[in-house]
Design an enzyme around this catalytic site. Structure first.
Site: not given
Ligand code: NAP
Length: 485
Positions: A182, A257, A291, A388
């Site tokens: 997804k 991650e 990230c 962050e």
């Molecule tokens: P996010 O809000 O956690 O969303 C990530 C994914 O999870 C999206 O596909 C989102 O779907 C989905 N999601 C949201 N709520 C969910 C739920 N209740 N159940 C299942 N899936 C759910 O994070 P983001 O804002 O997109 O991304 C930024 C974050 O990712 C930052 O904290 C960054 O540090 C982290 N990141 C980490 C790495 C690493 O390798 N450590 C790499 C890149 C990014 P929708 O968007 O469709 O709502």
């Protein structure tokens, strides 16, 4: 209207389940926006539990055949996919910039970085060696083999909508697993374009599946369903914790991650130009939405003034605008909310005593744009450095001694990336060993490559992606004891 090609958005408005491009059962759709101007660029299906269940069951059927293929044959499929991505890189980069906003050159860079994982894992899949271990008994042999874990799931974020998919899916598929993935609803087209090319590459039906829709509902099914044996998630720590809890009932293997709070440490003895160039790339790439971004820039007192002068002059010169415009290095943030959140964080930091050197406001380019910002006089008590930032804001903290900076750098719940700049060999080893992080860049601000294990410790997650270790996340170890010899 232009010519419709395989990867035109009109061709990417359906999900990919069991080798077919399909709509949601209820016909509902989600709109996708261009963050540079707020225009709707297309729609994708709004799927939920029922379609997720269906995708899992088809991936389970496909697992029986895919897992039995030799690694060599799986690699041939993966290499075909890889080659098609390279052939179509211009169109894929356009899609990425259109839905995510990053400058076109960065989109191409992401696709090249991501596709390298496919080639890497295609090869690495052939090396899932086991062991034969000497036993205490003459009549026994101890064989250890590695087998694919089973049907896998992945949930990916919007900040790297292409490479997060290839680095998870190719590891899973090379190991012999099938996968249901997804993507973020903010950037689904890059994922669906990769599905089109996987289909063109002839990857058997049900091996690679993409569903878009209600994150919570899809996430509950992916974590709750017993057929899924492994979940790989990249995203925020808050959602990662939720998925960890939801996966407890079925005891799934997890790779998480999550977020970071990277210290970027510049010592007096560093090469100043290198340190500044790397700080620029680490902080402002993807408008600070990575990230592994430098989240706290620690500068030793002896080099502080020189650093500030050079860094500020370079940040001032960063060209901002629509990612499609030539020469642009700073695109929009992912949406207006992200730009507003960044504005709030900067405002709070200034209230807490930080000094605004440059930036500090939304830009005239549009609602999703926030100016590259430098904050000085920052200390480790301020909120801006204790979470962050995920935006183009560089908080600078002055420090005096090595011990002091190590303590401050480690004083966070996160442990993903960290960076040090020094020309003292002993110091580079001492400090990199003392930093409580999954990754340390020594005189190097760019960490992601297919050969190295990418991942964090503490609340930045568990598991590693890329490298020879990345495959282990999709494999189970089996011990076979052979007696009566
Ligand atoms: P996010 O809000 O956690 O969303 C990530 C994914 O999870 C999206 O596909 C989102 O779907 C989905 N999601 C949201 N709520 C969910 C739920 N209740 N159940 C299942 N899936 C759910 O994070 P983001 O804002 O997109 O991304 C930024 C974050 O990712 C930052 O904290 C960054 O540090 C982290 N990141 C980490 C790495 C690493 O390798 N450590 C790499 C890149 C990014 P929708 O968007 O469709 O709502």
């Amino acid at each position: 209207m232009g010519i419709i090609t395989l990867l035109s958005l009109e061709n990417l408005n359906k999900c990919y389940i069991n080798g077919e491009f399909i709509d949601s059962l209820n016909g509902q759709k989600i709109e996708v926006f261009n963050p540079a101007n707020g225009e709707v660029i297309g729609t994708v299906p709004d799927m939920g539990k029922a379609e997720t269940e269906q995708a899992i069951s088809k991936a389970n059927l496909a697992f029986k055949g895919w897992s039995k293929l030799t690694a060599n044959i799986r690699a041939e499929f993966l290499i075909k996919w890889h080659d098609l991505i390279i052939e179509n890189i211009d169109e894929l980069a356009n899609i990425l910039t259109l839905e995510q906003g990053k400058p076109l050159a960065q989109s191409k860079g992401e696709i090249l970085n991501g596709v390298a994982f496919i080639k890497w894992f295609a090869e690495e899949g052939k090396r899932t060696y086991g062991d034969i271990v000497p036993s205490n008994h003459n009549g026994q042999r101890i064989h250890i083999i590695k087998q694919p874990i089973g049907v896998s799931a992945a949930i990916t974020p919007w900040n790297f909508p292409s490479s997060m998919i290839t680095r998870k899916a190719s590891a899973a598929m090379a190991a012999g697993c099938t996968i249901v993935l997804k993507p973020s609803e903010l950037t689904p087209f890059s994922a669906l374009a990769l599905a089109k090319l996987a289909d063109e590459a002839g990857i058997p039906k049900g091996v690679f599946n993409i569903i878009t829709g209600d994150a919570k509902e899809i996430g509950e099914e992916l974590t709750g369903n017993d057929i899924i044996r492994k979940l790989s998630f990249t995203g925020s720590t808050a959602i990662g914790k939720k998925l960890y809890q939801q996966s407890a009932n079925s005891i799934k293997k997890l790779s998480l991650e999550l977020g970071g709070n990277a210290p970027f440490i510049i010592f007096d003895d560093a090469n100043l130009n290198d340190a500044v160039d790397n700080a620029m790339a680490s902080k402002f790439r993807n408008s600070g939405q990575t990230c592994i971004c430098a989240n706290r820039i620690f500068v030793q007192s002896g080099i502080y003034d020189e650093f500030m002068e050079l860094f500020t002059s370079k940040v001032k010169a960063l060209p901002m605008g629509n990612g499609f415009d030539t020469g642009v290095e700073q695109g929009p943030m992912i949406n207006e909310q992200a730009a507003s959140n960044t504005a709030d964080k900067v405002k709070k930091a200034i209230e807490q005593g930080a000094e605004l050197i440059i930036g500090g406001q939304k830009s005239e380019h549009g609602d999703c744009f926030y100016e590259p910002t430098i904050l000085a006089n920052v200390n480790d008590k301020m909120d801006i450095v204790n979470a962050e930032i995920f935006g183009p804001v560089a908080p600078i903290i002055k420090f005096d001694s090595e011990d002091e900076v190590i303590e401050k750098a480690n004083d966070t719940e996160y442990g993903l990336a960290s960076y040090i700049f020094t020309n003292d060999l002993g110091r580079s080893i001492r400090v990199s060993e003392a930093l409580e992080y999954g990754m340390v860049g020594v005189n190097n601000g760019m960490l992601s490559t297919e050969q190295a294990p990418f991942g964090g410790i503490k609340q930045s997650g568990i598991g590693r992606e890329g490298s020879k270790y990345g495959l282990d996340d999709y494999l189970e170890i089996k011990y076979i004891s052979i007696g009566g010899i």
